[in-house]
Design an enzyme around this catalytic site. Structure first.
Site, mmCIF file in Angstrom:
data_model
loop_
_atom_site.group_PDB
_atom_site.id
_atom_site.type_symbol
_atom_site.label_atom_id
_atom_site.label_comp_id
_atom_site.label_asym_id
_atom_site.label_seq_id
_atom_site.Cartn_x
_atom_site.Cartn_y
_atom_site.Cartn_z
ATOM 1 N N ARG A 9 54.134 -6.616 49.643
ATOM 2 C CA ARG A 9 55.159 -6.993 48.653
ATOM 3 C C ARG A 9 55.337 -5.900 47.614
ATOM 4 O O ARG A 9 56.297 -5.143 47.647
ATOM 5 C CB ARG A 9 54.792 -8.333 48.000
ATOM 6 C CG ARG A 9 55.955 -9.032 47.286
ATOM 7 C CD ARG A 9 56.328 -8.449 45.945
ATOM 8 N NE ARG A 9 55.260 -8.509 44.973
ATOM 9 C CZ ARG A 9 55.360 -8.021 43.728
ATOM 10 N NH1 ARG A 9 56.488 -7.439 43.332
ATOM 11 N NH2 ARG A 9 54.342 -8.072 42.893
ATOM 12 N N ASP A 10 54.407 -5.780 46.706
ATOM 13 C CA ASP A 10 54.556 -4.811 45.620
ATOM 14 C C ASP A 10 54.545 -3.387 46.145
ATOM 15 O O ASP A 10 55.164 -2.499 45.567
ATOM 16 C CB ASP A 10 53.442 -5.008 44.588
ATOM 17 C CG ASP A 10 53.745 -4.309 43.274
ATOM 18 O OD1 ASP A 10 54.927 -4.109 42.957
ATOM 19 O OD2 ASP A 10 52.797 -3.953 42.561
ATOM 20 N N HIS A 201 45.939 -6.199 37.565
ATOM 21 C CA HIS A 201 46.840 -5.475 38.468
ATOM 22 C C HIS A 201 47.151 -4.132 37.809
ATOM 23 O O HIS A 201 47.819 -4.091 36.775
ATOM 24 C CB HIS A 201 48.117 -6.296 38.657
ATOM 25 C CG HIS A 201 49.170 -5.637 39.484
ATOM 26 N ND1 HIS A 201 49.435 -6.011 40.789
ATOM 27 C CD2 HIS A 201 50.045 -4.637 39.204
ATOM 28 C CE1 HIS A 201 50.419 -5.262 41.267
ATOM 29 N NE2 HIS A 201 50.808 -4.427 40.317
ATOM 30 N N HIS A 203 48.373 0.062 37.981
ATOM 31 C CA HIS A 203 49.063 1.178 38.627
ATOM 32 C C HIS A 203 48.404 2.467 38.163
ATOM 33 O O HIS A 203 47.865 2.546 37.059
ATOM 34 C CB HIS A 203 50.546 1.173 38.272
ATOM 35 C CG HIS A 203 51.311 0.091 38.960
ATOM 36 N ND1 HIS A 203 52.353 0.339 39.823
ATOM 37 C CD2 HIS A 203 51.186 -1.265 38.926
ATOM 38 C CE1 HIS A 203 52.834 -0.806 40.294
ATOM 39 N NE2 HIS A 203 52.146 -1.789 39.750
ATOM 40 N N CYS A 234 57.740 -0.754 40.663
ATOM 41 C CA CYS A 234 58.743 -1.763 40.358
ATOM 42 C C CYS A 234 60.132 -1.124 40.352
ATOM 43 O O CYS A 234 60.347 -0.136 39.632
ATOM 44 C CB CYS A 234 58.466 -2.405 39.001
ATOM 45 S SG CYS A 234 59.698 -3.630 38.513
ATOM 46 N N ASN A 243 50.626 1.542 43.011
ATOM 47 C CA ASN A 243 49.449 0.762 42.663
ATOM 48 C C ASN A 243 48.181 1.580 42.918
ATOM 49 O O ASN A 243 48.208 2.603 43.597
ATOM 50 C CB ASN A 243 49.385 -0.487 43.554
ATOM 51 C CG ASN A 243 50.552 -1.418 43.369
ATOM 52 O OD1 ASN A 243 50.523 -2.289 42.533
ATOM 53 N ND2 ASN A 243 51.592 -1.235 44.181
#
Length: 294
Positions: A9-10, A201, A203, A234, A243
């Site tokens: 996903r991300d 989370h 990055h 994003c 990430n």
């Protein structure tokens, strides 16, 4: 340390290449084979906003169903929630942004409206038998407003914690955080939402992602998001890069004597495979440097 694999996903949502449904499912299968058991499989957002996630239902229809694997679907609103439940996710992850400008850019609503969305969905998630987590985005800084007051982040955590959510994630959406921030925010959120599991989370946009992961570990966090190959970002945050890489994080944890239950060599193989799928070398370092000792 439990690692949530977010590359499907991300990781993929910010890539220029539109990855096929079949390759997304293969990525998920490879992640499971490596020992990852919570996987952010897709997001249920409008396909015009994030075309990389247009096949959310098809991905969920094709993933292997196992009692020991939990699939997470990201949602931003009621429509996304209903789609996620119908598709058979095990967990729903809602997003509350800590800055007004980014909240409007990311999900077209105010911060207060996003909090109300979580409130409105909490009972429905319990009724559907799915876990509900909330990611507080831009918790460490906003690309449009700059510094985000830590008190704002802590108060948002307090509000969503009162809705009975299962987990709160503090997200460094644009990779500006540093370890001292991590320690303060983890302590602050833990104080106002003591019964809620906390995850982070990070990055690695400014090369602080792994230092922040260690800081989270030291602060008592036992759940971290990571993306195989270090891909991701994003699409609504300028210059937001990848990430922290799952394989690099697992190497760090392994060498520090922290159990993750994840097979490092299989992760490296997947990162190499992912480079081929994307047509470019992934940002993670371990796929190039190799493990030590060899």
């Amino acid at each position: 340390m439990e690692i949530i694999e977010v590359s499907p996903r991300d990781g993929l949502q910010n890539e220029a290449v539109l990855v096929s449904t079949e390759d997304k499912i293969t990525l998920i299968e490879r992640s499971i084979a490596a020992g990852l058991r919570r996987i952010e499989a897709t997001s249920f957002v409008h396909p015009k906003r994030v075309p990389q996630m247009a096949d959310a239902e098809a991905v969920m229809a094709g993933v292997p169903r196992r009692a020991d694997v939990s699939y997470i679907g990201l949602v931003l609103n009621r429509r996304g929630f209903d789609r996620a439940i119908a598709a058979g996710v095990d967990e729903v992850n809602c997003v509350v942004v800590a800055s007004e400008t980014f909240s409007q850019r990311n999900q077209g609503m105010s911060v207060a409206d996003s909090v109300r969305t979580v409130r409105d969905l909490a009972d429905d998630a319990r009724a559907a038998g799915v876990a509900l987590s909330v990611t507080i985005a831009t918790a460490f800084g906003c690309p449009f407003e700059g510094e985000v007051p830590e008190a704002t982040v802590v108060d948002l955590a307090r509000q969503v914690g009162e809705f009975g959510v299962d987990e709160i994630a503090l997200a460094d959406t644009i990779g500006v955080g540093v370890p001292t921030q991590v320690a303060r925010l983890v302590a602050g959120v833990g104080a106002v939402a003591p019964g809620v599991r906390l995850r982070c989370h990070f990055h690695n946009t400014r090369n602080t992602g792994y230092a922040n992961a260690v800081a989270a570990l030291d602060a008592g966090v036992t759940v971290l998001d990571a993306s195989t190959g270090g891909i991701g970002g994003c699409p609504f945050a300028p210059a937001a890069t990848g990430n922290i890489a799952t394989e690099d994080l697992v190497y760090l944890l392994d060498r520090s004597g922290v159990e993750s239950g994840v097979d490092l060599r299989q992760l490296i193989e997947t990162a190499d495979w992912l480079s081929g799928v994307l047509g470019s070398t992934v940002p993670g370092q371990l796929a190039r440097a190799g493990v030590f000792p060899g």
